[in-house]
Write a protein that holds these residues in place. Structure first.
Motif, PDB file in Angstrom:
ATOM      1  N   LYS A 130       0.814  -1.220   0.000  1.00 54.93           N
ATOM      2  CA  LYS A 130       0.000   0.000   0.000  1.00 54.93           C
ATOM      3  C   LYS A 130       0.848   1.272   0.000  1.00 54.93           C
ATOM      4  O   LYS A 130       0.463   2.288  -0.589  1.00 54.93           O
ATOM      5  CB  LYS A 130      -0.961   0.002   1.188  1.00 54.93           C
ATOM      6  CG  LYS A 130      -0.306  -0.184   2.543  1.00 54.93           C
ATOM      7  CD  LYS A 130      -1.347  -0.342   3.642  1.00 54.93           C
ATOM      8  CE  LYS A 130      -0.698  -0.608   5.004  1.00 54.93           C
ATOM      9  NZ  LYS A 130      -1.724  -0.776   6.067  1.00 54.93           N
ATOM     10  N   ALA A 131       2.033   1.220   0.615  1.00 56.38           N
ATOM     11  CA  ALA A 131       2.898   2.398   0.602  1.00 56.38           C
ATOM     12  C   ALA A 131       3.480   2.638  -0.787  1.00 56.38           C
ATOM     13  O   ALA A 131       3.602   3.785  -1.236  1.00 56.38           O
ATOM     14  CB  ALA A 131       4.020   2.227   1.618  1.00 56.38           C
ATOM     15  N   ILE A 132       3.837   1.568  -1.480  1.00 60.19           N
ATOM     16  CA  ILE A 132       4.364   1.710  -2.838  1.00 60.19           C
ATOM     17  C   ILE A 132       3.268   2.187  -3.778  1.00 60.19           C
ATOM     18  O   ILE A 132       3.489   3.060  -4.638  1.00 60.19           O
ATOM     19  CB  ILE A 132       4.976   0.381  -3.308  1.00 60.19           C
ATOM     20  CG1 ILE A 132       6.203   0.038  -2.453  1.00 60.19           C
ATOM     21  CG2 ILE A 132       5.351   0.438  -4.783  1.00 60.19           C
ATOM     22  CD1 ILE A 132       6.843  -1.289  -2.777  1.00 60.19           C
ATOM     23  N   ALA A 133       2.062   1.641  -3.619  1.00 61.84           N
ATOM     24  CA  ALA A 133       0.935   2.094  -4.440  1.00 61.84           C
ATOM     25  C   ALA A 133       0.694   3.581  -4.224  1.00 61.84           C
ATOM     26  O   ALA A 133       0.443   4.335  -5.186  1.00 61.84           O
ATOM     27  CB  ALA A 133      -0.309   1.282  -4.101  1.00 61.84           C
ATOM     28  N   ALA A 134       0.775   4.038  -2.976  1.00 61.30           N
ATOM     29  CA  ALA A 134       0.572   5.462  -2.685  1.00 61.30           C
ATOM     30  C   ALA A 134       1.668   6.305  -3.326  1.00 61.30           C
ATOM     31  O   ALA A 134       1.395   7.390  -3.870  1.00 61.30           O
ATOM     32  CB  ALA A 134       0.549   5.674  -1.176  1.00 61.30           C
ATOM     33  N   ALA A 135       2.903   5.827  -3.293  1.00 57.15           N
ATOM     34  CA  ALA A 135       4.000   6.571  -3.910  1.00 57.15           C
ATOM     35  C   ALA A 135       3.818   6.678  -5.411  1.00 57.15           C
ATOM     36  O   ALA A 135       4.036   7.750  -6.007  1.00 57.15           O
ATOM     37  CB  ALA A 135       5.328   5.883  -3.588  1.00 57.15           C
ATOM     38  N   LEU A 136       3.417   5.574  -6.046  1.00 61.45           N
ATOM     39  CA  LEU A 136       3.214   5.603  -7.493  1.00 61.45           C
ATOM     40  C   LEU A 136       2.090   6.564  -7.872  1.00 61.45           C
ATOM     41  O   LEU A 136       2.192   7.295  -8.867  1.00 61.45           O
ATOM     42  CB  LEU A 136       2.912   4.189  -7.995  1.00 61.45           C
ATOM     43  CG  LEU A 136       4.065   3.182  -7.850  1.00 61.45           C
ATOM     44  CD1 LEU A 136       3.596   1.779  -8.230  1.00 61.45           C
ATOM     45  CD2 LEU A 136       5.257   3.589  -8.694  1.00 61.45           C
ATOM     46  N   ARG A 137       1.029   6.575  -7.078  1.00 65.23           N
ATOM     47  CA  ARG A 137      -0.072   7.513  -7.361  1.00 65.23           C
ATOM     48  C   ARG A 137       0.382   8.953  -7.178  1.00 65.23           C
ATOM     49  O   ARG A 137      -0.087   9.860  -7.889  1.00 65.23           O
ATOM     50  CB  ARG A 137      -1.259   7.212  -6.451  1.00 65.23           C
ATOM     51  CG  ARG A 137      -2.049   5.958  -6.828  1.00 65.23           C
ATOM     52  CD  ARG A 137      -3.386   5.912  -6.105  1.00 65.23           C
ATOM     53  NE  ARG A 137      -3.195   5.797  -4.657  1.00 65.23           N
ATOM     54  CZ  ARG A 137      -3.139   4.651  -4.004  1.00 65.23           C
ATOM     55  NH1 ARG A 137      -3.243   3.502  -4.665  1.00 65.23           N
ATOM     56  NH2 ARG A 137      -2.990   4.633  -2.695  1.00 65.23           N
ATOM     57  N   ALA A 138       1.297   9.191  -6.240  1.00 69.48           N
ATOM     58  CA  ALA A 138       1.771  10.546  -5.971  1.00 69.48           C
ATOM     59  C   ALA A 138       2.905  10.967  -6.899  1.00 69.48           C
ATOM     60  O   ALA A 138       3.378  12.110  -6.817  1.00 69.48           O
ATOM     61  CB  ALA A 138       2.240  10.643  -4.516  1.00 69.48           C
ATOM     62  N   GLY A 139       3.336  10.060  -7.778  1.00 67.04           N
ATOM     63  CA  GLY A 139       4.419  10.382  -8.700  1.00 67.04           C
ATOM     64  C   GLY A 139       5.791  10.327  -8.070  1.00 67.04           C
ATOM     65  O   GLY A 139       6.762  10.849  -8.644  1.00 67.04           O
ATOM     66  N   VAL A 140       5.908   9.675  -6.918  1.00 66.42           N
ATOM     67  CA  VAL A 140       7.206   9.546  -6.247  1.00 66.42           C
ATOM     68  C   VAL A 140       7.946   8.344  -6.833  1.00 66.42           C
ATOM     69  O   VAL A 140       7.414   7.228  -6.827  1.00 66.42           O
ATOM     70  CB  VAL A 140       7.019   9.358  -4.724  1.00 66.42           C
ATOM     71  CG1 VAL A 140       8.367   9.100  -4.049  1.00 66.42           C
ATOM     72  CG2 VAL A 140       6.342  10.574  -4.113  1.00 66.42           C
ATOM     73  N   PRO A 141       9.153   8.518  -7.346  1.00 65.17           N
ATOM     74  CA  PRO A 141       9.896   7.385  -7.904  1.00 65.17           C
ATOM     75  C   PRO A 141      10.161   6.312  -6.841  1.00 65.17           C
ATOM     76  O   PRO A 141      10.366   6.626  -5.663  1.00 65.17           O
ATOM     77  CB  PRO A 141      11.210   8.008  -8.380  1.00 65.17           C
ATOM     78  CG  PRO A 141      10.927   9.471  -8.506  1.00 65.17           C
ATOM     79  CD  PRO A 141       9.898   9.782  -7.477  1.00 65.17           C
ATOM     80  N   VAL A 142      10.178   5.067  -7.286  1.00 69.77           N
ATOM     81  CA  VAL A 142      10.427   3.937  -6.400  1.00 69.77           C
ATOM     82  C   VAL A 142      11.696   3.225  -6.888  1.00 69.77           C
ATOM     83  O   VAL A 142      11.839   2.929  -8.076  1.00 69.77           O
ATOM     84  CB  VAL A 142       9.241   2.955  -6.383  1.00 69.77           C
ATOM     85  CG1 VAL A 142       9.531   1.771  -5.458  1.00 69.77           C
ATOM     86  CG2 VAL A 142       7.963   3.674  -5.943  1.00 69.77           C
ATOM     87  N   ASP A 143      12.602   2.952  -5.970  1.00 74.61           N
ATOM     88  CA  ASP A 143      13.867   2.299  -6.310  1.00 74.61           C
ATOM     89  C   ASP A 143      14.218   1.319  -5.198  1.00 74.61           C
ATOM     90  O   ASP A 143      13.483   1.186  -4.203  1.00 74.61           O
ATOM     91  CB  ASP A 143      14.969   3.349  -6.480  1.00 74.61           C
ATOM     92  CG  ASP A 143      16.102   2.911  -7.409  1.00 74.61           C
ATOM     93  OD1 ASP A 143      16.192   1.701  -7.720  1.00 74.61           O
ATOM     94  OD2 ASP A 143      16.904   3.771  -7.826  1.00 74.61           O
ATOM     95  N   ASN A 144      15.340   0.616  -5.352  1.00 76.85           N
ATOM     96  CA  ASN A 144      15.849  -0.233  -4.279  1.00 76.85           C
ATOM     97  C   ASN A 144      17.336   0.031  -4.097  1.00 76.85           C
ATOM     98  O   ASN A 144      17.928   0.868  -4.792  1.00 76.85           O
ATOM     99  CB  ASN A 144      15.552  -1.711  -4.544  1.00 76.85           C
ATOM    100  CG  ASN A 144      16.175  -2.226  -5.839  1.00 76.85           C
ATOM    101  OD1 ASN A 144      17.100  -1.626  -6.388  1.00 76.85           O
ATOM    102  ND2 ASN A 144      15.674  -3.343  -6.345  1.00 76.85           N
ATOM    103  N   ASP A 145      17.955  -0.677  -3.169  1.00 79.96           N
ATOM    104  CA  ASP A 145      19.360  -0.396  -2.876  1.00 79.96           C
ATOM    105  C   ASP A 145      20.276  -0.732  -4.043  1.00 79.96           C
ATOM    106  O   ASP A 145      21.351  -0.137  -4.190  1.00 79.96           O
ATOM    107  CB  ASP A 145      19.799  -1.116  -1.605  1.00 79.96           C
ATOM    108  CG  ASP A 145      19.738  -2.632  -1.713  1.00 79.96           C
ATOM    109  OD1 ASP A 145      18.876  -3.153  -2.459  1.00 79.96           O
ATOM    110  OD2 ASP A 145      20.530  -3.311  -1.028  1.00 79.96           O
TER     111      ASP A 145
END
Length: 468
Positions: free
Chosen positions: A85-100
């Motif tokens: 749910k946190a990643i879904a919220a980030a994607l909806r907000a246009g926040v890029p998602v990455d990993n280490d």
């Protein structure tokens, strides 16, 4: 530590506070960013607080307003079977998602490299089976040759926790599909694909998605050299996509069980002999049959892949051969535990799926096979052709009776339930020339926290039984 570049003055949310998450938080802070941390588990949040990090629940309204980047741990789903749910919220907000892994590749090279005679290199290894052994073997061969090397990723240290590599240093990374699927930067100098068999299918929505996650390592950054296992259709396809023609030696094809020809560069193992071919000629050969740390055809494939990778880094065949003989293998992966009265005891607890268990069954003769656990999708029918070397199966796990039924009539089996009983029964019945093999063909979670714990239990039971 590798300080994260490009985050100075930015707020970065770290989701998942295990080894990679906490290391990412430290590396973001070292790069001048402000890490905010969250974990769904209280223990993870407590660890972060004890280090002085600020907790920040990303699912609260407006929680992502000031966040520039979300960095997630590999075990957290970002797409299938459903995004966290946190990643879904980030994607909806246009926040890029990455990993280490993505942070590592974008942060590794620095201005210091201009002073080096030889720029550091990154070798990244992925695949379904053998990637841990292949990664460790590459690192071992380089270290044996006197090269500076660090092993990280899904094995060894977290990628952001390593030391910045020095002049001519090499970083060897083992990368899972969870890591390659999301990383926004993937730019290894040498990329290795061992093989492909069905695994993690729910996380990738099927075999095609699983292969696509592996393929990103080769498609995103364009490695200078690609070492590709071509014993499956997916590997053949990948090698074909990366090569511009039959003689393109930027692609090194690897096989176990078939001799590869043609004008290109290949490394193959057949009947225990490794052969390197270039421009239609054999340039080196190594007898793998006496390499105790790499038993069986599946380990010979690992040897070929590692050989190809270090040859691409300039090691000579005779140097590699010496390093192969000093490799002792990895814990829980065809690991020789003991020998007593002519009986060999082997711990292959990492054989958590049918394909890896089948390879283990092909590596030894006269097997007393300890198997069972939490069965994975697809059943055990693919194991049936490999029962010829099995004298008897000793079945463990909470559903041992069902597992034994799945084995069918092709092999004698005894329902033992526990590791203690299985080791005792197999040891009592073994005679000179037998191998007592733990290769479960199943996950460990019905009785153990992980496959390592299962392998450690096997090792302890064997040593107790032998009074060693």
């Amino acid at each position: 530590m590798i300080p994260v570049r490009g985050v100075e003055g930015q707020t970065v949310l770290i989701l998942g506070l295990g080894r990679s998450g906490l290391t990412a938080a430290r590396a973001v802070a070292a790069g001048g960013g402000t890490p905010l941390c969250w974990d769904d588990g209280a223990a993870g949040r407590q660890r972060a607080e004890e280090e002085g990090f600020t907790l920040h629940d990303p699912t609260r309204p407006g929680a992502l307003d000031a966040v520039s980047l979300l960095v997630t741990s590999p075990g957290i789903p970002h797409l299938y079977p459903a995004p966290h749910k946190a990643i879904a919220a980030a994607l909806r907000a246009g926040v890029p998602v990455d990993n280490d892994i993505g942070l590592f590749f974008r942060s590794l090279a620095t201005g210091d490299w201009d002073r080096f005679d030889v720029a550091p290199k990154v070798v990244a290894v992925t695949g379904s089976n053998g990637k841990s052994t292949t990664s460790a073997l590459i690192a071992h061969l380089l270290a044996s040759a006197g090269r500076e090397v660090q092993l990280a990723g899904n094995i060894g240290r977290g990628v952001l926790d390593i030391d910045p590599p020095g002049d001519g240093g090499v970083v060897v990374l083992e990368l899972s599909s969870y890591q390659t699927d999301l990383a926004r930067a993937l730019t290894p100098d040498i990329a290795v694909f061992t093989n492909l068999s069905p695994d993690h299918l729910d996380r990738h929505a099927g075999l095609g998605g699983y292969f696509a996650a592996k393929r990103r390592l080769f498609a995103e950054g364009g490695p200078d050299r690609a070492v590709i296992g071509v014993d499956e259709d997916e590997g053949l396809f990948l090698a074909g996509q990366l090569s511009v023609g039959p003689a393109d030696d930027r692609v090194i094809r690897v096989s176990s069980g078939q001799k590869l020809g043609g004008p290109g560069w290949s490394v193959s193992a057949r009947k225990g002999f490794l052969s390197e071919m270039r421009k239609g000629r054999q340039t080196a050969s190594i007898d793998l049959r006496g390499v105790r740390g790499l038993p069986g055809a599946h380990n010979h494939q690992n040897a070929c892949a590692a050989y190809a990778a270090v040859r691409a880094l300039g090691l000579a065949p005779r140097t590699i051969e010496a390093g192969l003989h000093s490799f002792s293998g990895l814990p829980h992966r065809s690991q020789l535990i003991a020998e007593a009265a002519g009986v060999t005891f082997v711990n292959d607890s990492k054989a958590t799926n049918v394909d890896s268990a089948a390879k283990a069954l092909q590596a030894f003769q006269r097997i007393r096979w300890i198997c069972g656990g939490l069965e994975k999708e697809g059943g055990l029918s693919a194991l049936h052709p490999h029962f010829g070397s099995v004298l008897k199966a000793y079945v463990i796990g909470r559903e041992a009776e069902h597992f034994a039924l799945e084995l069918g009539d092709g092999v004698e089996s005894e329902i033992c339930g526990s590791m203690e009983v299985a080791v005792a029964r197999a040891t009592a019945e073994a005679t000179s020339g037998d191998t007592v093999l733990l290769a479960p063909a199943a996950a460990s979670f019905d009785q153990y926290d992980n496959f390592e714990q299962r392998g450690e239990d096997f090792t302890a039971r064997v040593r107790a039984a032998l009074n060693t």
